[in-house]
Design an enzyme around this catalytic site. Structure first.
Site, PDB file in Angstrom:
ATOM      1  N   GLY A  49       0.824  -1.219   0.000  1.00  0.00           N
ATOM      2  CA  GLY A  49       0.000   0.000   0.000  1.00  0.00           C
ATOM      3  C   GLY A  49       0.850   1.257   0.000  1.00  0.00           C
ATOM      4  O   GLY A  49       2.038   1.211  -0.308  1.00  0.00           O
ATOM      5  N   ALA A  50       0.214   2.395   0.334  1.00  0.00           N
ATOM      6  CA  ALA A  50       0.872   3.710   0.237  1.00  0.00           C
ATOM      7  C   ALA A  50       1.486   3.839  -1.164  1.00  0.00           C
ATOM      8  O   ALA A  50       2.668   4.128  -1.337  1.00  0.00           O
ATOM      9  CB  ALA A  50       1.924   3.898   1.326  1.00  0.00           C
ATOM     10  N   GLY A  79       5.711   4.510  -8.823  1.00  0.00           N
ATOM     11  CA  GLY A  79       6.520   3.299  -9.015  1.00  0.00           C
ATOM     12  C   GLY A  79       5.611   2.066  -9.079  1.00  0.00           C
ATOM     13  O   GLY A  79       5.748   1.212  -9.961  1.00  0.00           O
ATOM     14  N   HIS A  80       4.669   1.978  -8.135  1.00  0.00           N
ATOM     15  CA  HIS A  80       3.715   0.860  -8.152  1.00  0.00           C
ATOM     16  C   HIS A  80       2.846   0.930  -9.409  1.00  0.00           C
ATOM     17  O   HIS A  80       2.558  -0.093 -10.030  1.00  0.00           O
ATOM     18  CB  HIS A  80       2.801   0.910  -6.922  1.00  0.00           C
ATOM     19  CG  HIS A  80       3.517   0.773  -5.613  1.00  0.00           C
ATOM     20  ND1 HIS A  80       3.705   1.831  -4.762  1.00  0.00           N
ATOM     21  CD2 HIS A  80       4.097  -0.292  -5.022  1.00  0.00           C
ATOM     22  CE1 HIS A  80       4.360   1.421  -3.686  1.00  0.00           C
ATOM     23  NE2 HIS A  80       4.608   0.141  -3.816  1.00  0.00           N
ATOM     24  N   LYS A 134      13.948  -1.228  -7.626  1.00  0.00           N
ATOM     25  CA  LYS A 134      14.367  -0.438  -6.465  1.00  0.00           C
ATOM     26  C   LYS A 134      14.762  -1.344  -5.296  1.00  0.00           C
ATOM     27  O   LYS A 134      15.725  -1.078  -4.592  1.00  0.00           O
ATOM     28  CB  LYS A 134      13.251   0.500  -6.050  1.00  0.00           C
ATOM     29  CG  LYS A 134      13.556   1.095  -4.730  1.00  0.00           C
ATOM     30  CD  LYS A 134      13.042   2.446  -4.509  1.00  0.00           C
ATOM     31  CE  LYS A 134      13.285   2.781  -3.075  1.00  0.00           C
ATOM     32  NZ  LYS A 134      12.527   1.869  -2.213  1.00  0.00           N
ATOM     33  N   ASP A 135      14.005  -2.430  -5.095  1.00  0.00           N
ATOM     34  CA  ASP A 135      14.354  -3.392  -4.047  1.00  0.00           C
ATOM     35  C   ASP A 135      15.163  -4.516  -4.698  1.00  0.00           C
ATOM     36  O   ASP A 135      14.683  -5.639  -4.851  1.00  0.00           O
ATOM     37  CB  ASP A 135      13.084  -3.922  -3.385  1.00  0.00           C
ATOM     38  CG  ASP A 135      12.346  -2.819  -2.662  1.00  0.00           C
ATOM     39  OD1 ASP A 135      12.818  -2.370  -1.619  1.00  0.00           O
ATOM     40  OD2 ASP A 135      11.294  -2.376  -3.172  1.00  0.00           O
ATOM     41  N   GLN A 152      15.749  -7.716  -2.703  1.00  0.00           N
ATOM     42  CA  GLN A 152      14.471  -8.435  -2.566  1.00  0.00           C
ATOM     43  C   GLN A 152      14.176  -9.207  -3.854  1.00  0.00           C
ATOM     44  O   GLN A 152      13.745 -10.358  -3.824  1.00  0.00           O
ATOM     45  CB  GLN A 152      13.352  -7.435  -2.279  1.00  0.00           C
ATOM     46  CG  GLN A 152      11.947  -7.985  -2.440  1.00  0.00           C
ATOM     47  CD  GLN A 152      10.891  -7.028  -1.948  1.00  0.00           C
ATOM     48  OE1 GLN A 152      10.671  -6.934  -0.754  1.00  0.00           O
ATOM     49  NE2 GLN A 152      10.228  -6.308  -2.832  1.00  0.00           N
TER      50      GLN A 152
HETATM   51  O1  PAF Z   1       8.248  -4.585  -1.738  1.00  0.00           O
HETATM   52  C1  PAF Z   1       7.260  -4.663  -0.981  1.00  0.00           C
HETATM   53  O2  PAF Z   1       6.401  -3.782  -0.919  1.00  0.00           O
HETATM   54  C2  PAF Z   1       7.108  -5.878  -0.088  1.00  0.00           C
HETATM   55  O3  PAF Z   1       8.339  -6.314   0.386  1.00  0.00           O
HETATM   56  C3  PAF Z   1       6.330  -7.035  -0.730  1.00  0.00           C
HETATM   57  C4  PAF Z   1       7.075  -7.595  -1.933  1.00  0.00           C
HETATM   58  C5  PAF Z   1       4.952  -6.556  -1.153  1.00  0.00           C
HETATM   59  C6  PAF Z   1       6.151  -8.171   0.267  1.00  0.00           C
HETATM   60  O4  PAF Z   1       5.443  -7.753   1.407  1.00  0.00           O
END
Ligand code: PAF
Length: 296
Positions: free
Chosen positions: A44-45, A49-50, A164-165, A168
């Site tokens: 959320g928020a 980018g999303h 960006k991550d 991850q």
């Molecule tokens: O990147 C994020 O916002 C979070 O780490 C994700 C991938 C949604 C997992 O909670």
């Protein structure tokens, strides 16, 4: 039960589900119709980018599912979890506009009916050790746990995540490969403000003075890229740490790593793809960013 949200002009609709059973019922109909499903997991928020991830998914798949779930198991600082921004109305408007078809907003009991302890025991080797792994112990175990759980629920063809991550992404890629998950993982480029600051939900927690300072992160990454043909990685790293050590800002790390192994490099020529990754504390807010220095 499902709630359908519609734009005022009635042209674009997005389904909102809170329960897995309702979501599965809907997605099975999509599957039976032979349509492809794209998935964008978020907390959320939402920001541009999303939106770019959702847009890419909407372009390439027939049904884009976005989840909003603030995953408690990936927060190593309790205050970070409590302070995580929540902007539900803005999120819904952004998703509708970007072409999202299904929004999934489960609660914690729906995602973790058997408790929050992870049943997923994956060895990430070195991938979860450096950088974010060193500063946020347990973070990636929580990320992998929730992404696996959400993938099991949504069962998408394509999974869209942001550059960006970077670490991850490497962790999720490793999990997808190790568990032979039948999803295609896609990396989408970082979206930046006009002054270079990488878009992040955390940016809204910056004071005006901190916000004015924050573009120094991207400037420093860009400087490292500009100097990479004249300086060794170690020298670039020291110069970057120095450049980021200004009043109001405290760099945690600046690493120049192989994009596949995340091991620090000593010579650019020995690696096909190299990325510079950094984390910086600006007051109470911790920002991360990265820049690909070299690709094949
Ligand atoms: O990147 C994020 O916002 C979070 O780490 C994700 C991938 C949604 C997992 O909670």
């Amino acid at each position: 039960m499902a709630r359908v949200i519609r734009f005022r002009n009635q042209l674009t609709a997005m389904y909102l589900f809170k329960k897995i059973a309702d979501l599965r019922h809907h997605l099975e109909r999509i599957n039976r119709a032979g349509k492809t499903i794209g998935f964008v997991p978020t907390m959320g928020a939402l920001h541009e980018g999303h939106a770019s991830l959702v847009r890419q998914s909407a372009e390439e798949t027939s049904c884009t599912v976005c989840s909003i779930f603030v995953n408690p198991t990936q927060f190593n600082e309790a205050t970070d979890l409590v302070k995580y921004p929540k902007t539900p109305e803005k999120d819904i408007a952004l998703l509708l506009d970007a072409g999202c078809s299904v929004l999934f907003i489960p609660d914690v009991a729906e995602v973790y009916p058997d408790g929050q302890r992870s049943a997923l025991h994956l060895d990430f080797g070195y991938l979860d050790q450096p950088m974010e792994g060193a500063y946020r112990p347990g973070h990636f175990v929580g990320v992998a746990q929730v992404v696996k759980r959400l993938l099991d629920i949504v069962q998408p063809d394509q999974l869209f995540m942001g550059q960006k991550d970077f670490q991850q992404f490497a962790i999720v890629q490793h999990m997808v490969t190790k568990l032979a998950l039948s999803v295609n993982l896609r990396m989408c480029p970082t979206v930046r403000e006009t002054d270079g600051l990488a878009m992040s939900s955390r940016n809204m927690r910056l004071t005006p003075a901190q916000r004015a300072l924050a573009p120094l992160i991207y400037q420093t990454l860009s400087q490292a890229k500009a100097n990479m043909h004249d300086q060794w990685p170690d020298a670039l790293k020291s110069a970057a740490m120095k450049a980021l050590s200004v009043p109001g800002m405290e760099p945690e790390y600046f690493e120049i790593v192989d994009s596949r192994t995340l091991q620090p490099i000593t010579i650019f020529e020995d690696h096909d793809m190299v990325v510079a990754c950094t984390a910086v504390r600006v007051g109470e807010v911790r920002l991360i960013d990265n820049l690909i220095l070299k690709t094949m």
